[in-house]
Design an enzyme around this catalytic site. Structure first.
Site, PDB file in Angstrom:
ATOM      1  N   CYS A  23     120.830 -83.274 -14.259  1.00  0.00           N
ATOM      2  CA  CYS A  23     120.673 -82.389 -13.096  1.00  0.00           C
ATOM      3  C   CYS A  23     121.282 -81.020 -13.343  1.00  0.00           C
ATOM      4  CB  CYS A  23     121.290 -83.037 -11.867  1.00  0.00           C
ATOM      5  SG  CYS A  23     122.949 -83.629 -12.173  1.00  0.00           S
TER       6      CYS A  23
ATOM      7  N   GLU B 111     123.123 -85.586  -3.523  1.00  0.00           N
ATOM      8  CA  GLU B 111     123.317 -84.966  -4.847  1.00  0.00           C
ATOM      9  C   GLU B 111     121.927 -84.752  -5.426  1.00  0.00           C
ATOM     10  OE1 GLU B 111     126.199 -84.127  -6.218  1.00  0.00           O
ATOM     11  OE2 GLU B 111     127.619 -85.121  -4.881  1.00  0.00           O
ATOM     12  N   LEU B 112     121.424 -83.518  -5.351  1.00  0.00           N
ATOM     13  CA  LEU B 112     120.010 -83.280  -5.673  1.00  0.00           C
ATOM     14  C   LEU B 112     119.858 -82.445  -6.945  1.00  0.00           C
ATOM     15  CD1 LEU B 112     118.907 -82.642  -1.971  1.00  0.00           C
ATOM     16  CD2 LEU B 112     119.042 -84.814  -3.201  1.00  0.00           C
TER      17      LEU B 112
ATOM     18  N   ASN C  70     118.509 -91.135 -14.418  1.00  0.00           N
ATOM     19  CA  ASN C  70     118.962 -90.437 -15.628  1.00  0.00           C
ATOM     20  C   ASN C  70     120.375 -90.788 -16.093  1.00  0.00           C
ATOM     21  OD1 ASN C  70     119.964 -88.986 -13.428  1.00  0.00           O
ATOM     22  ND2 ASN C  70     119.955 -87.061 -14.531  1.00  0.00           N
TER      23      ASN C  70
ATOM     24  N   GLY D 271     119.304 -87.880  -6.469  1.00  0.00           N
ATOM     25  CA  GLY D 271     117.910 -87.896  -6.885  1.00  0.00           C
ATOM     26  C   GLY D 271     117.270 -86.546  -6.628  1.00  0.00           C
TER      27      GLY D 271
ATOM     28  N   GLU E 129     112.553 -77.024 -10.682  1.00  0.00           N
ATOM     29  CA  GLU E 129     113.390 -77.835 -11.576  1.00  0.00           C
ATOM     30  C   GLU E 129     112.505 -78.418 -12.681  1.00  0.00           C
ATOM     31  OE1 GLU E 129     115.087 -81.544 -10.111  1.00  0.00           O
ATOM     32  OE2 GLU E 129     116.791 -81.278 -11.463  1.00  0.00           O
TER      33      GLU E 129
HETATM   34  P1  NAP Z   1     113.946 -89.652  -7.441  1.00  0.00           P
HETATM   35  O1  NAP Z   1     112.540 -89.823  -7.825  1.00  0.00           O
HETATM   36  O2  NAP Z   1     114.269 -88.808  -6.267  1.00  0.00           O
HETATM   37  O3  NAP Z   1     114.556 -91.129  -7.245  1.00  0.00           O
HETATM   38  C1  NAP Z   1     115.899 -91.329  -6.954  1.00  0.00           C
HETATM   39  C2  NAP Z   1     116.069 -92.649  -6.240  1.00  0.00           C
HETATM   40  O4  NAP Z   1     115.462 -92.549  -4.954  1.00  0.00           O
HETATM   41  C3  NAP Z   1     115.399 -93.822  -6.946  1.00  0.00           C
HETATM   42  O5  NAP Z   1     116.208 -94.966  -6.813  1.00  0.00           O
HETATM   43  C4  NAP Z   1     114.116 -93.969  -6.162  1.00  0.00           C
HETATM   44  O6  NAP Z   1     113.557 -95.254  -6.234  1.00  0.00           O
HETATM   45  C5  NAP Z   1     114.616 -93.683  -4.767  1.00  0.00           C
HETATM   46  N1  NAP Z   1     113.567 -93.372  -3.795  1.00  0.00           N
HETATM   47  C6  NAP Z   1     112.299 -92.935  -4.019  1.00  0.00           C
HETATM   48  N2  NAP Z   1     111.655 -92.788  -2.833  1.00  0.00           N
HETATM   49  C7  NAP Z   1     112.523 -93.126  -1.864  1.00  0.00           C
HETATM   50  C8  NAP Z   1     112.456 -93.175  -0.440  1.00  0.00           C
HETATM   51  N3  NAP Z   1     111.359 -92.821   0.224  1.00  0.00           N
HETATM   52  N4  NAP Z   1     113.536 -93.583   0.249  1.00  0.00           N
HETATM   53  C9  NAP Z   1     114.672 -93.932  -0.396  1.00  0.00           C
HETATM   54  N5  NAP Z   1     114.800 -93.901  -1.743  1.00  0.00           N
HETATM   55  C10 NAP Z   1     113.734 -93.506  -2.471  1.00  0.00           C
HETATM   56  O7  NAP Z   1     114.804 -89.040  -8.664  1.00  0.00           O
HETATM   57  P2  NAP Z   1     114.802 -89.454 -10.193  1.00  0.00           P
HETATM   58  O8  NAP Z   1     113.521 -89.004 -10.823  1.00  0.00           O
HETATM   59  O9  NAP Z   1     115.227 -90.858 -10.351  1.00  0.00           O
HETATM   60  O10 NAP Z   1     116.018 -88.561 -10.732  1.00  0.00           O
HETATM   61  C11 NAP Z   1     115.857 -87.229 -11.098  1.00  0.00           C
HETATM   62  C12 NAP Z   1     116.340 -86.297  -9.999  1.00  0.00           C
HETATM   63  O11 NAP Z   1     117.685 -86.596  -9.671  1.00  0.00           O
HETATM   64  C13 NAP Z   1     116.363 -84.858 -10.472  1.00  0.00           C
HETATM   65  O12 NAP Z   1     115.911 -84.032  -9.431  1.00  0.00           O
HETATM   66  C14 NAP Z   1     117.820 -84.608 -10.763  1.00  0.00           C
HETATM   67  O13 NAP Z   1     118.209 -83.251 -10.714  1.00  0.00           O
HETATM   68  C15 NAP Z   1     118.477 -85.414  -9.695  1.00  0.00           C
HETATM   69  N6  NAP Z   1     119.868 -85.717 -10.060  1.00  0.00           N
HETATM   70  C16 NAP Z   1     120.880 -85.093  -9.385  1.00  0.00           C
HETATM   71  C17 NAP Z   1     122.200 -85.329  -9.743  1.00  0.00           C
HETATM   72  C18 NAP Z   1     123.358 -84.673  -9.024  1.00  0.00           C
HETATM   73  O14 NAP Z   1     124.482 -85.128  -9.200  1.00  0.00           O
HETATM   74  N7  NAP Z   1     123.134 -83.639  -8.226  1.00  0.00           N
HETATM   75  C19 NAP Z   1     122.478 -86.215 -10.783  1.00  0.00           C
HETATM   76  C20 NAP Z   1     121.417 -86.834 -11.441  1.00  0.00           C
HETATM   77  C21 NAP Z   1     120.112 -86.583 -11.070  1.00  0.00           C
HETATM   78  P3  NAP Z   1     112.358 -95.559  -7.267  1.00  0.00           P
HETATM   79  O15 NAP Z   1     112.944 -95.352  -8.621  1.00  0.00           O
HETATM   80  O16 NAP Z   1     112.010 -96.957  -6.958  1.00  0.00           O
HETATM   81  O17 NAP Z   1     111.258 -94.583  -6.967  1.00  0.00           O
END
Ligand code: NAP
Length: 472
Positions: A279, A245-246, A149, A225, A373
């Site tokens: 997030c 950071e979730l 994002n 993520g 979420e």
């Molecule tokens: P995501 O699906 O959890 O993916 C995040 C990253 O993790 C991607 O690079 C993904 O790769 C990778 N990943 C997936 N499976 C993995 C595994 N088994 N081992 C290691 N890495 C793996 O999250 P998203 O949909 O990209 O982002 C949205 C989420 O991020 C939301 O929950 C949001 O709240 C959170 N977020 C939090 C913050 C904060 O600062 N707290 C900021 C921004 C976003 P792939 O893309 O290849 O699957």
């Protein structure tokens, strides 16, 4: 684009398509990394960590400062790239690129401030003749995994402080949005980064994630993520430093003395930016019963006026979601809430990956649109009776990343700040506000550890204690 492994730009036979979610057009392809690439990247990062540790603070400052200047010179290009691959409107893409410049500048400055302190060991009963100092040293190899994002700024929040602290980084950007991270890699190399100071692997987290995070050569993982992937990483990582950071379902509390037009403006701004895929998006609007109807009357026209469409059209306020599947999910959650007694105030229609900015009122805390979420362009409005009930509702979640309150009453504001379990608290604004230099991170299942370069460097360096046993 190619990925960058062991000092080389690499193609692979197996590729991943990067598509614009508005019209599904192909933007580019990237290689699909496999186990061999992970191994090469980790071997390279070990060499890179040695090269990085040899640099002086001044040299690290210079690389990051030069990179920030180069980024500033191509903000338009970076902003458009972000907008295309992520789906956020051009203005938001440009704003993210500008923030990313700041994040790298802050990281550069902090490179000169990595230091320890003297410790008054003679304060210990047996401390006569002892003198102590702490020093901060790099962790070594840092694995950085980023979400879709904020494909540039959140990468900078990891790579900037990690390099400032003298580490080598293996970066795994989100598969939907790898292009900004690859462009940043080019810029850092042009700025003089040692060739093995950074490896940028493109590929599926589900395929290469476990290999990266389980490896013992990795001393630090920084992850942004979703909660579930974060939990999996924590379980797989073993004994190493981890920052998480979730996600969140951030609340905003509207007290009866709030200026309703200002609240409505803030909710329209903080609930729908980047199609709600932030997030810290406002998701739950907890509103005092006394002003409930008036608040909805103030909010509805502001949200209904948000134009949805092609993110590259300057007249559009809300672009597509990252994938059509996500828009379908948001639609299902909205429909479920309405079927269980909630009221659709505006929005609620989907076209492909586009989802209309939506307000759902009379939402019960147990409805999915409130307790999970949502990560989409809808807010859930729920009434409350008094400040204690508002705080209980705000805390009725496993998450705790950001929360806001609107009130002119100092007592209420302070009680809210003390009692709401959240890493970031905003008085008289919505939860979605961040300066990149502030300490930023969640409580509860929103994660642990802080970002913001000055704070992230502490997480990306090890503190050593040195004791001098003096004879005099
Ligand atoms: P995501 O699906 O959890 O993916 C995040 C990253 O993790 C991607 O690079 C993904 O790769 C990778 N990943 C997936 N499976 C993995 C595994 N088994 N081992 C290691 N890495 C793996 O999250 P998203 O949909 O990209 O982002 C949205 C989420 O991020 C939301 O929950 C949001 O709240 C959170 N977020 C939090 C913050 C904060 O600062 N707290 C900021 C921004 C976003 P792939 O893309 O290849 O699957």
């Amino acid at each position: 684009m190619k990925m960058y492994v062991a000092g080389q730009w690499l193609d692979k036979a197996q590729t991943i398509e990067v598509r614009n979610s508005y019209d599904n057009s192909l933007i580019d392809t990237v290689p699909r990394a496999d186990a061999t690439d992970v191994e090469r990247a980790l071997q390279s990062a070990e060499r890179g960590a040695k090269a990085m540790a040899r640099l002086t603070s001044f040299e690290r400052w210079k690389i990051l400062h030069t990179a920030a200047e180069k980024m500033a010179a191509c903000v338009e290009e970076l902003g458009t790239l972000i907008s295309k691959e992520e789906g956020k409107i051009l203005a938001e893409g440009r704003a993210e690129a500008l923030r990313a410049v700041d994040t790298m500048m802050e990281s550069a400055e902090e490179a000169k401030r990595v230091h320890g302190e003297t410790v008054a060991l003679d304060g210990a009963a047996h401390g006569r003749g002892k003198f102590g100092v702490t020093i901060r040293v790099p962790c070594g190899v840092v694995v950085a995994i980023s979400p879709f994002n904020f494909p540039l700024n959140l990468v900078c929040h990891k790579v900037g402080p990690a390099l400032a602290g003298g580490n080598a980084v293996v970066l795994k950007p989100a598969t939907d949005t790898p292009l900004s991270a690859l462009r940043l890699t080019e810029i850092l190399l042009e700025a003089g980064l040692p060739p093995e100071g950074l490896n940028t692997l493109t590929g599926s987290g589900g395929e290469i994630g476990d290999l990266l995070v389980a490896d013992r050569r990795v001393r630090k993982i920084t992850f942004t993520g979703s909660r579930d992937v974060g939990e999996r990483i924590c379980k797989t990582a073993g004994i190493k430093r981890v920052t998480m950071e979730l996600g969140s379902n951030s609340p905003v509390v509207v007290m009866p003395d709030a200026e309703l037009d200002k609240v409505a403006t803030a909710v329209a701004a903080t609930g729908y930016a980047n199609a709600g895929q932030v997030c810290i998006s406002t998701q739950r609007v907890l509103t005092a019963g006394k002003v409930y109807g008036d608040f909805l009357d103030a909010l509805r026209p502001k949200v209904a006026a948000l134009k949805v469409g092609n993110q590259l059209d300057p007249a559009v306020h809300v672009g597509p979601m990252i994938r059509e599947k996500e828009a379908i999910r948001v639609d299902e959650w909205v429909r479920d809430a309405v079927a269980s007694g909630a009221r659709l105030v505006t929005g609620g229609r989907r076209q492909g990956a586009l989802y209309e900015p939506t307000i759902v009122a009379d939402v019960k805390p147990e409805m999915r649109i409130s307790c999970d979420e949502l990560f989409g362009p809808a807010v859930a409005v729920t009434p409350f009776n008094d400040i204690d009930e508002a705080i209980a509702l705000a805390n009725d979640t496993n998450y705790g990343l950001a929360a806001g309150i609107f009130t002119e009453n100092l007592e209420w504001a302070w009680k809210f700040a003390r009692e709401v379990q959240s890493g970031n608290l905003h008085i008289n604004w919505g939860p979605q506000w961040r300066a990149d230099r502030m300490p930023y991170g969640g409580l509860k299942e929103s994660g642990f550890g802080k970002e913001g370069p000055a704070y992230a460097i502490n997480e990306m360096t090890e503190l050593k204690m040195v004791v001098f046993h003096l004879s005099s």
